[in-house]
Design an enzyme around this catalytic site. Structure first.
Site, PDB file in Angstrom:
ATOM      1  N   GLU A 140       0.829  -1.214   0.000  1.00 51.79           N
ATOM      2  CA  GLU A 140       0.000   0.000   0.000  1.00 51.79           C
ATOM      3  C   GLU A 140       0.864   1.265   0.000  1.00 51.79           C
ATOM      4  O   GLU A 140       0.548   2.242  -0.682  1.00 51.79           O
ATOM      5  CB  GLU A 140      -0.943  -0.021   1.206  1.00 51.79           C
ATOM      6  CG  GLU A 140      -2.019  -1.090   1.075  1.00 51.79           C
ATOM      7  CD  GLU A 140      -2.921  -1.168   2.290  1.00 51.79           C
ATOM      8  OE1 GLU A 140      -4.050  -0.670   2.227  1.00 51.79           O
ATOM      9  OE2 GLU A 140      -2.492  -1.730   3.320  1.00 51.79           O
ATOM     10  N   GLU A 160      -4.732  -8.930   3.989  1.00 50.14           N
ATOM     11  CA  GLU A 160      -5.341  -8.520   5.255  1.00 50.14           C
ATOM     12  C   GLU A 160      -6.655  -9.223   5.591  1.00 50.14           C
ATOM     13  O   GLU A 160      -6.983  -9.399   6.768  1.00 50.14           O
ATOM     14  CB  GLU A 160      -5.587  -6.999   5.272  1.00 50.14           C
ATOM     15  CG  GLU A 160      -4.337  -6.158   5.383  1.00 50.14           C
ATOM     16  CD  GLU A 160      -3.706  -5.826   4.045  1.00 50.14           C
ATOM     17  OE1 GLU A 160      -2.879  -4.916   3.999  1.00 50.14           O
ATOM     18  OE2 GLU A 160      -4.024  -6.491   3.034  1.00 50.14           O
TER      19      GLU A 160
END
Length: 749
Positions: A140, A160
Site C-alpha cells: 500500500e 489482510e
C-alpha cells in the site's frame, strides 16, 4: 476440510509478526536517508527480518519525507527496504493491543496522513524500489508512490482479509486503479500474492530490473519524473482501468455472490467490497475515508479478534516449558520406520517422504504391503495432479520409500511410528519387538488416537522413548500433529518429534496423556450432544445444516458417515469406559450397522453417497431413528421438543467447551491457546471463531454455565457443568486465563 488460507496468512502478517515475536528489539527499527550527488534522496526502511511497518518506522517515514521535501538539494526520492526486502506489512502486534484494550487510538493514521498526504501528494516525485516482498501495508505504501520498479520474483499482495480486516492504507482504492477491478478484487478476497512479473503485465509495476540495478534504475526514473521525461502518476486519481459504472457494479455484484457462498460468516469480505464500491461511485478520496472508518470497525470485530488470536496462538505452540527452553538441540531424524500400511500408516509415510525423510513401511504380508505402497504412490501422484507438487519432487519422494515384511531394516531407524488398529495387546507386542531391534536412541512412537500411552509402553524398559505421534486423517493433508507425552517421556524425544513435525510441515502441539488426549477428548461430546438432540426429536439434517452454517466443514452425522461406524463404536467404548459419568449411550449406530449401513464406506448411512454427486439425506433412515427413539425414550411426554436454531448449535458445542474446561483444569495442554490451535487444525473448528476456548470466552462462561445447568436438570447428566467452568462463570475470569495453581499441570505435563 480446512480453509488453510484462514489459518496461515502468507506474507505480510506471518513475516511481520515473526519479526516482532522473534526480534522485539525496537532499537533495530530505523529509517535512514542519504542524498546523492544526483539530487535523489534514498530513504531506507530497516526493521529485520522483513522491514515490518512498526510504529517507529511509520514515524521515521513521516520525518524523513518531511525533511526530503524541505531540502533544496533534493529533487526526487527513492523509497526502499533493507536486506533485499521492501516491507512485509503493518506490525500486527498493534492489533493485539487494540483487542486487549478496546482502544482504537493505538492504530496510527497512515492512510490519509502518510500515504495520501505525505507520499502521493508530495511536491517531489517518489519511486518505490521493490525487492523480495511488498505485502499488506508494504504494498500500500508502494502504491502511494509515483512509480514502482521491482526486482524479478518479488511477492506483491494484500492478505489482510485473512486476519478479519481489509487493506487499511488505501489499498482498496489504489489496487483496482493500477491493476483493474476484477484482478484487484480477486487478490484482496483470496489474500493470494502475485509475482512482480505478473504485476508488470497488469500495470502494478512500471519496470522489472535485476536486483543489482534496482536502485540505479529507480533513481533515474525518479529524476525523469522530476524533469517531465516520465509521467507523474498519482494512483488514486486514475480511472482508466475501472471501466464504466455499470461494468464495475456487475463485477462487484458477482464478487459479493461468490463471497456469500465461500465466506458466509466473515464480514470483512462484504465490507471490503462496500469500500471498493464507494471509491468507484464517489471517487478515490471518498473511498480512502470510508476505508479508514470501516477498517477501524473491522479491527474490533469478533472475526478479527478470532483470526488474530489464532495467528499468534500458532506461533506460541513451538514454546514448550522444560523442553524448548533448556538448551537442548534436536537430533537429526533421517530414517523412520512406519508399522502398518493402512489409511493412517500410508498417510504418515506420505507426509514423511514429502519432507525428504527415508521411510521403511512394514506390513504383515506382501498383499497388505503392496496395498500400502500403492496408496502412498496415489497420495503423491494426487498432489501432482492437483498441481501441489512438481513431478521431479514426486519422483524424489517416492524413491525414499521401501516396503518390508520384517524388522531387519529397523536396526538404524531414528524413529518408529506404530500405526496399527486400536488393540492394546497388539500394540504392546509391537513395542516389545521394536525395543529389542531398534538402536538405543530410536524414538518409539504410536499413532493411537485414544489409548493411554502408559498401557502401550507398559511392557518395555525404555519408557523415556515412548511418545504419541497422533496424526489426523488424511495424515499427509491435515496440518495438526498432536504430540503426546507421558510422565516418563524425555524432553529430548519431545523436541525431536516437534522438529520432525515442522520438517514435514505440520503444526506440532504437545499434550499430556489421557484418554483421547487433547483434541478427541475435547470433542467427544460433539457427536453425543447431536445424538441427544436426535433422541429429543430434532431433525438430524437440520442439526447438520446448522453446524455447517456455524462454520464446521460438515455436521456431526455426516462426519460419522465419513469416518465409518466401526470407528464410532470403538471410540465410543473408550470414552464410555473413561468417562461413564458423562457419556450418553445411544443405540443408533448399532441399529444402522444392523440394517446394513456403514456410512460413506458402503454408500449408505444417514445420507446416500453416489459417485460424482453430493451426499443426499436418506429418508429411509427415519424408521431406524424412530426405533432408536423408542429404545432411548427421553422425549418429554413422548413428544419432540421445540427448539431454536441457536439452541441447537449451543446444545452441541457447549458440552465441547465444557470438556475443554476439564482438559484445561487437568493441565493436558500447556496453554489454552494450544487447544484453540488444535481444535482449528485437527477438528476444522472455524479459525475465524478463534478456536474452541476463545469462542467460549466470546460467548461468555456465564451463559454457557447457565445453559448447561438448565439442560442437565431437564435432559441428562451429560450436560453437567464442570467445576472449572462453574468457577470461571462465577468469578468472571476468562476460560483462557492460566490456572491459578500449577498442580494439575504438573500432573499431566
Amino acid at each position: 476440510m480446512l480453509n488453510i488460507g484462514n489459518m496461515i496468512v502468507e506474507g505480510l502478517l506471518v513475516l511481520a509478526s515473526n519479526q516482532q515475536i522473534e526480534s522485539s528489539k525496537m532499537a533495530q527499527a530505523t529509517v535512514t536517508m542519504e542524498v546523492g550527488s544526483d539530487g535523489v534522496a534514498l530513504i531506507t526502511i530497516s526493521n529485520p527480518p522483513v522491514n515490518a511497518l512498526a510504529l517507529p518506522i511509520l514515524a521515521g517515514l513521516k520525518e524523513k519525507f518531511a525533511e526530503a521535501m524541505r531540502r533544496d538539494d533534493v529533487k526526487a526520492v527513492v523509497l526502499t527496504g533493507n536486506n533485499g526486502r521492501f516491507s512485509g506489512g503493518f506490525d500486527i502486534n498493534v492489533f493485539q493491543k487494540v483487542h486487549e484494550t478496546g482502544d482504537i487510538s493505538h492504530l496510527p493514521d497512515v492512510s490519509v496522513e502518510l500515504v495520501s498526504n505525505t507520499l502521493e501528494d508530495a511536491k517531489k516525485p517518489i519511486v518505490a524500489a521493490v525487492q523480495g516482498l511488498a505485502l499488506g501495508g508494504g504494498l500500500e505504501v508502494a502504491m502511494g508512490c509515483h512509480a514502482r520498479i521491482a526486482a524479478p520474483g518479488t511477492q506483491l499482495g494484500l492478505p489482510e482479509l485473512s486476519l478479519g480486516v481489509m487493506p487499511g492504507f488505501g489499498g482498496t482504492q489504489r489496487l483496482p486503479r493500477l491493476l483493474g477491478l476484477s484482478k484487484a478484487i480477486d487478490m484482496m478476497l483470496t489474500s493470494k500474492p502475485i509475482r512482480s512479473e505478473e504485476g508488470k503485465k497488469l500495470g502494478l509495476i512500471d519496470a522489472i530490473v535485476p536486483p543489482q540495478d534496482l536502485l540505479k534504475v529507480s533513481r533515474q526514473w525518479a529524476l525523469d519524473i522530476a524533469e517531465a521525461r516520465k509521467p507523474w502518476v498519482r494512483s488514486l486519481h486514475r480511472t482508466d482501468k475501472i471501466g464504466s459504472l455499470s461494468e464495475a457494479r456487475e463485477i462487484i455484484y458477482n464478487a459479493r455472490q461468490l463471497a456469500k457462498r465461500t465466506a458466509p460468516n466473515m464480514p470483512q469480505h462484504q465490507a471490503c467490497l462496500d469500500v471498493i464500491e464507494e471509491g468507484i461511485v464517489h471517487g478515490g478520496y471518498a473511498g480512502v475515508l470510508k476505508e479508514v472508518k470501516v477498517f477501524n470497525e473491522l479491527v474490533l470485530s469478533d472475526t478479527a479478534k478470532g483470526l488474530v488470536h489464532i495467528f499468534f496462538a500458532q506461533r506460541a505452540i513451538s514454546k514448550v516449558p522444560k523442553v524448548t527452553d533448556i538448551g537442548l538441540k534436536p537430533r537429526p531424524v533421517k530414517k523412520v520406520a512406519v508399522i502398518g500400511g493402512g489409511l493412517m500408516g500410508s498417510g504418515i509415510a506420505t507426509a514423511l517422504i514429502l519432507g525428504n525423510i527415508n521411510v521403511v513401511l512394514k506390513e504383515v504380508n506382501s498383499e497388505y504391503l503392496q496395498k500400502g505402497i500403492k496408496t502412498i504412490t496415489a497420495n503423491v501422484r494426487g498432489l501432482v495432479a492437483r498441481k501441489k507438487l512438481a513431478q521431479a519432487q514426486a519422483e524424489k519422494a517416492l524413491s525414499l520409500i521401501k516396503g518390508v515384511l520384517d524388522y531387519s531394516e529397523f536396526r538404524d531407524a531414528d524413529m518408529v511410528i506404530e500405526a496399527v488398529i486400536e488393540n492394546v495387546p497388539l500394540k504392546q507386542k509391537i513395542f516389545s519387538e521394536i525395543e529389542s531391534v531398534c538402536p538405543p536412541h530410536c524414538i518409539l512412537a504410536t499413532n493411537t488416537s485414544t489409548i493411554d500411552l502408559n498401557l502401550v509402553g507398559e511392557k518395555i524398559k525404555s519408557q523415556d522413548r515412548v511418545i504419541g505421534a497422533h496424526f489426523f486423517s488424511p495424515a499427509h493433508v491435515m496440518p495438526l500433529l498432536e504430540i503426546v507425552r507421558t510422565e516418563k517421556t524425555s524432553a529430548q524425544v519431545i523436541l525431536d518429534l516437534m522438529t520432525v513435525g515442522k520438517v514435514i510441515k505440520k503444526s506440532p502441539v504437545v499434550v499430556g496423556n489421557c484418554t483421547g488426549f487433547a483434541v478427541n477428548r475435547t470433542f467427544f461430546p460433539y457427536t453425543q450432544g447431536a445424538q441427544i438432540l436426535l433422541h429429543l426429536g430434532v431433525d438430524l439434517f437440520r442439526i447438520d445444516r446448522l453446524i455447517s452454517s456455524f462454520g464446521l466443514p460438515m455436521g456431526p452425522f455426516q462426519l460419522q458417515d465419513l469416518a465409518g461406524y466401526g470407528v464410532a463404536v470403538a471410540v465410543g467404548k473408550e470414552f464410555a469406559n473413561a468417562f461413564p459419568d458423562r457419556t450418553f449411550r445411544s443405540p443408533i449406530v448399532d441399529l444402522l450397522i444392523k440394517s446394513g449401513r456403514n456410512g460413506k464406506n458402503n454408500g449408505k448411512g444417514y445420507y446416500v453417497y453416489e459417485k460424482g454427486s453430493k451426499p443426499k439425506p436418506d429418508p429411509q433412515v427415519l424408521p431406524i431413528i424412530e426405533e432408536s427413539n423408542r429404545l432411548v425414550n427421553i422425549m418429554p411426554g413422548g413428544k419432540p421438543i421445540t427448539i431454536t436454531d441457536q439452541e441447537i448449535v449451543e446444545m452441541i458445542l457447549f458440552p465441547v467447551v465444557n470438556e475443554a474446561c476439564r482438559v484445561l483444569e487437568e493441565g493436558v495442554v500447556v496453554r489454552a491457546s494450544d487447544l484453540d490451535v488444535a481444535s482449528v487444525l485437527g477438528m476444522s473448528f472455524p479459525s475465524y471463531r478463534g478456536g474452541i476456548v476463545f469462542w467460549g470466552d466470546l460467548v461468555g462462561a456465564k451463559h454457557i454455565y447457565a445453559s448447561l445447568k438448565k439442560w442437565s436438570e431437564k435432559y441428562s447428566n451429560f450436560y453437567k457443568p464442570s467445576r472449572f467452568l462453574e468457577e470461571r462463570a462465577k468469578t468472571g475470569v476468562p476460560l483462557s486465563a492460566p490456572l491459578s495453581t500449577s498442580t494439575s499441570s504438573r500432573a499431566r505435563l
